[in-house]
Design a protein around this motif. Sequence first.
Motif, PDB file in Angstrom:
ATOM      1  N   ILE A 102       1.019  16.575   1.489  1.00  0.00           N
ATOM      2  CA  ILE A 102       1.504  15.230   1.868  1.00  0.00           C
ATOM      3  C   ILE A 102       2.828  15.058   2.552  1.00  0.00           C
ATOM      4  N   ILE A 103       3.560  16.146   2.366  1.00  0.00           N
ATOM      5  CA  ILE A 103       4.811  16.140   3.072  1.00  0.00           C
ATOM      6  C   ILE A 103       4.339  16.844   4.458  1.00  0.00           C
ATOM      7  N   GLU A 104       3.577  17.703   4.552  1.00  0.00           N
ATOM      8  CA  GLU A 104       3.129  18.323   6.076  1.00  0.00           C
ATOM      9  C   GLU A 104       2.589  17.167   6.587  1.00  0.00           C
ATOM     10  N   PHE A 105       1.784  16.353   6.069  1.00  0.00           N
ATOM     11  CA  PHE A 105       1.030  15.357   6.834  1.00  0.00           C
ATOM     12  C   PHE A 105       2.025  14.305   7.370  1.00  0.00           C
ATOM     13  N   ILE A 106       3.087  13.730   6.515  1.00  0.00           N
ATOM     14  CA  ILE A 106       4.014  12.963   7.115  1.00  0.00           C
ATOM     15  C   ILE A 106       4.614  13.412   8.291  1.00  0.00           C
ATOM     16  N   GLU A 107       5.174  14.841   8.041  1.00  0.00           N
ATOM     17  CA  GLU A 107       5.910  15.346   9.223  1.00  0.00           C
ATOM     18  C   GLU A 107       5.118  15.358  10.458  1.00  0.00           C
ATOM     19  N   PHE A 108       3.770  15.638  10.412  1.00  0.00           N
ATOM     20  CA  PHE A 108       2.858  15.663  11.586  1.00  0.00           C
ATOM     21  C   PHE A 108       2.796  14.303  12.024  1.00  0.00           C
ATOM     22  N   ILE A 109       2.653  13.233  11.320  1.00  0.00           N
ATOM     23  CA  ILE A 109       2.351  12.185  11.963  1.00  0.00           C
ATOM     24  C   ILE A 109       3.432  11.335  12.350  1.00  0.00           C
ATOM     25  N   GLY A 110       4.491  11.544  11.968  1.00  0.00           N
ATOM     26  CA  GLY A 110       6.065  10.897  12.422  1.00  0.00           C
ATOM     27  C   GLY A 110       5.964   9.477  12.208  1.00  0.00           C
ATOM     28  N   ASN A 111       6.474   8.989  13.238  1.00  0.00           N
ATOM     29  CA  ASN A 111       6.408   7.602  13.356  1.00  0.00           C
ATOM     30  C   ASN A 111       5.415   6.944  14.306  1.00  0.00           C
ATOM     31  N   ARG A 112       4.522   7.592  14.664  1.00  0.00           N
ATOM     32  CA  ARG A 112       3.336   7.376  15.510  1.00  0.00           C
ATOM     33  C   ARG A 112       2.559   6.197  14.963  1.00  0.00           C
ATOM     34  N   PRO A 113       1.726   5.553  15.642  1.00  0.00           N
ATOM     35  CA  PRO A 113       0.940   4.454  15.122  1.00  0.00           C
ATOM     36  C   PRO A 113      -0.324   5.383  14.747  1.00  0.00           C
ATOM     37  N   LEU A 114      -1.005   4.851  13.488  1.00  0.00           N
ATOM     38  CA  LEU A 114      -1.949   5.492  12.825  1.00  0.00           C
ATOM     39  C   LEU A 114      -3.517   4.670  13.469  1.00  0.00           C
ATOM     40  N   VAL A 115      -4.446   5.442  13.765  1.00  0.00           N
ATOM     41  CA  VAL A 115      -5.771   5.230  14.319  1.00  0.00           C
ATOM     42  C   VAL A 115      -6.922   5.417  13.253  1.00  0.00           C
ATOM     43  N   GLY A 116      -7.690   4.985  12.721  1.00  0.00           N
ATOM     44  CA  GLY A 116      -8.768   5.192  12.042  1.00  0.00           C
ATOM     45  C   GLY A 116     -10.122   4.363  11.890  1.00  0.00           C
ATOM     46  N   TYR A 117     -11.054   4.747  11.107  1.00  0.00           N
ATOM     47  CA  TYR A 117     -12.336   4.036  10.774  1.00  0.00           C
ATOM     48  C   TYR A 117     -12.370   3.895   9.262  1.00  0.00           C
ATOM     49  N   PHE A 118     -12.539   2.688   8.778  1.00  0.00           N
ATOM     50  CA  PHE A 118     -12.063   2.387   7.229  1.00  0.00           C
ATOM     51  C   PHE A 118     -10.763   2.725   6.997  1.00  0.00           C
ATOM     52  N   LEU A 119      -9.736   2.641   7.974  1.00  0.00           N
ATOM     53  CA  LEU A 119      -8.386   3.140   7.883  1.00  0.00           C
ATOM     54  C   LEU A 119      -7.796   2.615   6.377  1.00  0.00           C
ATOM     55  N   GLU A 120      -8.039   1.561   5.962  1.00  0.00           N
ATOM     56  CA  GLU A 120      -7.240   0.724   4.897  1.00  0.00           C
ATOM     57  C   GLU A 120      -7.539   1.892   3.685  1.00  0.00           C
ATOM     58  N   PHE A 121      -8.693   2.392   3.481  1.00  0.00           N
ATOM     59  CA  PHE A 121      -9.116   3.437   2.458  1.00  0.00           C
ATOM     60  C   PHE A 121      -8.143   4.618   2.574  1.00  0.00           C
ATOM     61  N   ASP A 122      -8.200   4.926   3.727  1.00  0.00           N
ATOM     62  CA  ASP A 122      -7.657   6.482   4.116  1.00  0.00           C
ATOM     63  C   ASP A 122      -6.097   6.245   3.861  1.00  0.00           C
ATOM     64  N   ILE A 123      -5.348   5.040   4.206  1.00  0.00           N
ATOM     65  CA  ILE A 123      -3.780   4.889   4.078  1.00  0.00           C
ATOM     66  C   ILE A 123      -3.679   4.717   2.653  1.00  0.00           C
ATOM     67  N   THR A 124      -4.554   4.006   2.058  1.00  0.00           N
ATOM     68  CA  THR A 124      -4.525   3.742   0.203  1.00  0.00           C
ATOM     69  C   THR A 124      -4.421   4.968  -0.334  1.00  0.00           C
ATOM     70  N   MET A 125      -5.100   6.020   0.093  1.00  0.00           N
ATOM     71  CA  MET A 125      -5.549   7.248  -0.503  1.00  0.00           C
ATOM     72  C   MET A 125      -3.928   8.049  -0.365  1.00  0.00           C
ATOM     73  N   ILE A 126      -3.669   7.868   0.674  1.00  0.00           N
ATOM     74  CA  ILE A 126      -2.141   8.646   1.208  1.00  0.00           C
ATOM     75  C   ILE A 126      -1.370   8.010   0.320  1.00  0.00           C
ATOM     76  N   ASN A 127      -1.142   6.930   0.467  1.00  0.00           N
ATOM     77  CA  ASN A 127       0.057   6.366  -0.374  1.00  0.00           C
ATOM     78  C   ASN A 127       0.073   6.549  -1.663  1.00  0.00           C
ATOM     79  N   LYS A 128      -1.201   6.827  -2.382  1.00  0.00           N
ATOM     80  CA  LYS A 128      -1.161   7.054  -3.735  1.00  0.00           C
ATOM     81  C   LYS A 128      -0.390   8.310  -4.161  1.00  0.00           C
ATOM     82  N   TYR A 129      -0.188   9.145  -3.129  1.00  0.00           N
ATOM     83  CA  TYR A 129       0.347  10.451  -3.241  1.00  0.00           C
ATOM     84  C   TYR A 129       2.058  10.399  -2.727  1.00  0.00           C
TER      85      TYR A 129
END
Length: 204
Positions: A102-129
């Motif tokens: 999760i830390i590596e992922f956060i450092e990868f995305i930085g402050n860039r806007p996030l794009v996805g399909y069914f993105l709300e679910f993926d963001i909810t899963m990331i926020n869980k950790y």
Amino acid sequence: MFRNIKNYFNKKNLKDEKYSYLFENSSNEEYVCFDCETTGLNPKVDDIISIGAVIIKNNTIVSSKKFIKFVKPKTKLQAEAIKIHHIRECDLLHAEDINDVIIEFIEFIGNRPLVGYFLEFDITMINKYLKPKLGITLPNRALEVSEIYHDYKIEIIPQGHIDLRFNSIMEELEIPTLGKHDAYNDAIMTAMIFIKLKNLQKIK
């Protein structure tokens, strides 16, 4: 405006000031498209087993910058989920701990806007950790490709039925199909959808 207010209070919960840059406005034309594969579809009880992400810059998928991680889940893989992503428990024997990923992922995305399909679910899963780890939820702007596609189609066929299934969007936009239900491949295909839509319609 609402996002700014939400992030104002969100930032107050940040446990490590080292990550305050996540709340800064993105200064360039870069996005991160990502996808998660999970043990099931209930964020409260299910876990992430893989994350795939790519960077989009100037209408191009930057192939040299990619994020592919497999995660060792705490919960058991569900049979229905295995049928979809074909990831078995034996495939995750050498997977990494989610707290590191999760830390590596956060450092990868930085402050860039996030794009996805069914993105709300993926963001909810990331926020869980992320929330227990850093005290915050993802502050990044989120762009859902199915919503962008809907807005594009509604201009063309205001009274028509709009099929928002992933395969249907791919077919309509003539996007080449890669191996499905692989987090990285799904991220690439979603990125291609986004790039095409971005050039068909104004996305701020």
